[in-house]
Scaffold this active site. Sequence first.
Site, PDB file in Angstrom:
ATOM      1  N   TYR A 148      -0.069 -11.959   8.704  1.00 27.93           N
ATOM      2  CA  TYR A 148      -1.450 -11.546   8.447  1.00 27.93           C
ATOM      3  C   TYR A 148      -2.370 -12.001   9.560  1.00 27.93           C
ATOM      4  O   TYR A 148      -2.104 -13.018  10.206  1.00 27.93           O
ATOM      5  CB  TYR A 148      -1.929 -12.134   7.119  1.00 27.93           C
ATOM      6  CG  TYR A 148      -1.289 -11.580   5.885  1.00 27.93           C
ATOM      7  CD1 TYR A 148      -0.567 -10.385   5.903  1.00 27.93           C
ATOM      8  CD2 TYR A 148      -1.397 -12.241   4.666  1.00 27.93           C
ATOM      9  CE1 TYR A 148       0.019  -9.893   4.748  1.00 27.93           C
ATOM     10  CE2 TYR A 148      -0.827 -11.760   3.511  1.00 27.93           C
ATOM     11  CZ  TYR A 148      -0.115 -10.579   3.553  1.00 27.93           C
ATOM     12  OH  TYR A 148       0.462 -10.092   2.403  1.00 27.93           O
ATOM     13  N   LEU A 189      -5.685  -3.175  -6.984  1.00 30.89           N
ATOM     14  CA  LEU A 189      -6.629  -2.069  -6.808  1.00 30.89           C
ATOM     15  C   LEU A 189      -6.069  -0.998  -5.868  1.00 30.89           C
ATOM     16  O   LEU A 189      -6.806  -0.166  -5.345  1.00 30.89           O
ATOM     17  CB  LEU A 189      -7.974  -2.581  -6.271  1.00 30.89           C
ATOM     18  CG  LEU A 189      -8.793  -3.409  -7.258  1.00 30.89           C
ATOM     19  CD1 LEU A 189     -10.059  -3.938  -6.566  1.00 30.89           C
ATOM     20  CD2 LEU A 189      -9.173  -2.583  -8.484  1.00 30.89           C
ATOM     21  N   GLY A 238      -7.608  -0.816  -2.585  1.00 31.93           N
ATOM     22  CA  GLY A 238      -9.030  -0.497  -2.700  1.00 31.93           C
ATOM     23  C   GLY A 238      -9.319   0.867  -3.275  1.00 31.93           C
ATOM     24  O   GLY A 238     -10.470   1.185  -3.604  1.00 31.93           O
ATOM     25  N   GLY A 240     -12.842   2.945  -6.293  1.00 30.70           N
ATOM     26  CA  GLY A 240     -13.630   4.173  -6.217  1.00 30.70           C
ATOM     27  C   GLY A 240     -14.338   4.362  -4.894  1.00 30.70           C
ATOM     28  O   GLY A 240     -15.068   5.346  -4.707  1.00 30.70           O
ATOM     29  N   LYS A 241     -14.104   3.453  -3.940  1.00 32.79           N
ATOM     30  CA  LYS A 241     -14.841   3.528  -2.666  1.00 32.79           C
ATOM     31  C   LYS A 241     -14.493   4.752  -1.831  1.00 32.79           C
ATOM     32  O   LYS A 241     -15.266   5.153  -0.952  1.00 32.79           O
ATOM     33  CB  LYS A 241     -14.603   2.258  -1.843  1.00 32.79           C
ATOM     34  CG  LYS A 241     -13.198   2.130  -1.281  1.00 32.79           C
ATOM     35  CD  LYS A 241     -13.054   0.948  -0.324  1.00 32.79           C
ATOM     36  CE  LYS A 241     -13.079  -0.360  -1.053  1.00 32.79           C
ATOM     37  NZ  LYS A 241     -12.820  -1.508  -0.139  1.00 32.79           N
TER      38      LYS A 241
END
Length: 330
Positions: free
Chosen positions: A33, A220, A223, A227-228
């Site tokens: 990462y 999610l 993401g 709903g983005k």
Amino acid sequence: MTWGLQNSLAEAFEQIDYALDQGINFIDTAEMYPVPPNAETSGETERFIGEWIRANPGKRDDLVIATKIAGVGLPWIRNASPISGSTIKEAVEGSLQRLNTDCIDLYQLHWPNRISPHFAKHWPGMVPHTQVDRAQQEAEMLDILGGLAECIKAGKIRHCGLSDDTPWGIGEYVRLSEKYDLPRMVSIQNEFNLIHAKDSPYLLESCVLNDVAYLPWSPLAGGVLSGKYRNGQVPKGSRWSIGQRNGLFRDTPMTHEAIEAYATVAERHGLSLTQMALAWVYQTEGVTSTIIGATSLSQLKEDIEAYHLQLSQEVLADINIVFRKYPVPF
């Protein structure tokens, strides 16, 4: 996993401090990462956590720090070599140095050496089961467990776990650890969310009955379930605005149809889509702890608040209607 690319050191400190204040003590990271991984930023997320520990030495024992050894495929990490007993020992030393700690609480295999049905490879015909050499896999697993045993004996790691593996992988590691008196895998982290729930019921059954903690990542769906990305939006600085190693595999017409349907359910019950999606994961039987990947502090606050949301049977029934219509949208 965004610290060092999408987040500054100050933002990482702010998120850790806030999470601790809310009673969260589990921090999951990896040597590769931030994401998307590249040679220039590799290891930065661990370094950020290490800098926080350096600045807060008295709080190290308040944390459960988990990290992961990268599997085969990244040329800038040990020449893309597969995981082995020797590479584990090498990787542990690097993570300990970057994390500024003497011991890693949970050390995980980021993905198995064999091809596994993760990162959108869960459709029939994508994983060559019949081409796997079982004897070779067993030998590799024993070598890996041996390397983990040495690290545990040396006090460099406390526990070991899996990531992006399968019921067979869990069962084989449990069998080998019991047969040869080697360290036992205590956890597994796989993607699990409303649009990618293939681990239920089979892998979850393996976890519960083998006493292996289930740690869903991406609750999610990268993401999407916030709903983005509705109506073709791609907010600046969001995950989809940055090229990803495995591509935007969740970006399909059916995914967007599913998101609209779930958004309708959330609106009908006066919930935010983000919190409804997270609460559904939190309330799934067999889930132990959930790995959230908030980029901003405001996102982190919303994610944490979802822990206190108890979905009613009416909400769950409406979610189930949508789920049955879109069980595998990507």
